[in-house]
Design an enzyme around this catalytic site. Structure first.
Site, PDB file in Angstrom:
ATOM      1  N   GLU A   1     -12.052  21.888 -21.532  1.00  0.00           N
ATOM      2  CA  GLU A   1     -12.762  22.007 -20.255  1.00  0.00           C
ATOM      3  C   GLU A   1     -13.970  22.936 -20.361  1.00  0.00           C
ATOM      4  O   GLU A   1     -15.034  22.636 -19.844  1.00  0.00           O
ATOM      5  CB  GLU A   1     -11.826  22.517 -19.148  1.00  0.00           C
ATOM      6  CG  GLU A   1     -10.801  21.507 -18.671  1.00  0.00           C
ATOM      7  CD  GLU A   1     -11.375  20.374 -17.823  1.00  0.00           C
ATOM      8  OE1 GLU A   1     -12.586  20.344 -17.557  1.00  0.00           O
ATOM      9  OE2 GLU A   1     -10.586  19.487 -17.437  1.00  0.00           O
TER      10      GLU A   1
ATOM     11  N   ASP B   1     -17.859  21.977 -11.085  1.00  0.00           N
ATOM     12  CA  ASP B   1     -16.646  22.529 -11.698  1.00  0.00           C
ATOM     13  C   ASP B   1     -16.970  23.918 -12.234  1.00  0.00           C
ATOM     14  O   ASP B   1     -18.012  24.098 -12.870  1.00  0.00           O
ATOM     15  CB  ASP B   1     -16.170  21.637 -12.848  1.00  0.00           C
ATOM     16  CG  ASP B   1     -15.801  20.238 -12.383  1.00  0.00           C
ATOM     17  OD1 ASP B   1     -15.359  20.102 -11.230  1.00  0.00           O
ATOM     18  OD2 ASP B   1     -15.961  19.293 -13.171  1.00  0.00           O
TER      19      ASP B   1
END
Length: 129
Positions: A35, A53
């Site tokens: 991520e 994000d």
């Protein structure tokens, strides 16, 4: 802050993520590697939903945090997105726990792509935990 792998493993363990909701520490390490590359300052904009994000877990502003600019945001973790990018990852971990409680580890696309069904033991190998 960019965490060193074993440093992050120790920190996540201290914050209670090892085995949380059945998710092993190695899986959390794999997830955060793919991520954010263990970087608390990582951000990625999603043009489709006009959301971003944030942080080491890449927590989304449409559903989980408030960045003051995402349309129709829910703020499920009741946290400012900026707080998810602090060097101290306590708030990010608290929110990640809520996400995994509500949606499971499959809420993270990177986990599904890179970690699910793989041997993730190498992510904690050699770490003193």
């Amino acid at each position: 802050k960019v965490f060193e792998r074993c440093e992050l493993a120790r920190t996540l363990k201290e914050l209670g993520l090892d085995g949380y909701k059945g998710v092993s520490l190695a899986n959390w390490l794999c997830l955060t590697k793919w991520e954010s590359s263990y970087n608390t300052k990582a951000t990625n904009y999603n043009p489709g939903s006009e959301s971003t994000d944030y942080g080491i877990f890449q927590i989304n502003s449409k559903w989980w945090c408030d960045d003051g600019k995402t349309p129709n945001a829910v703020d499920g973790c009741h946290v400012a997105c900026s707080e998810l990018m602090e060097n101290n990852i306590d708030k990010a971990v608290t929110c990640a726990k809520q996400i995994v409680r509500e949606q499971g580890i499959t809420a993270w696309v990177a986990w599904k792509s890179h970690c699910r069904g793989h041997d993730v033991s190498s992510y904690v190998e050699g770490c003193t935990l």
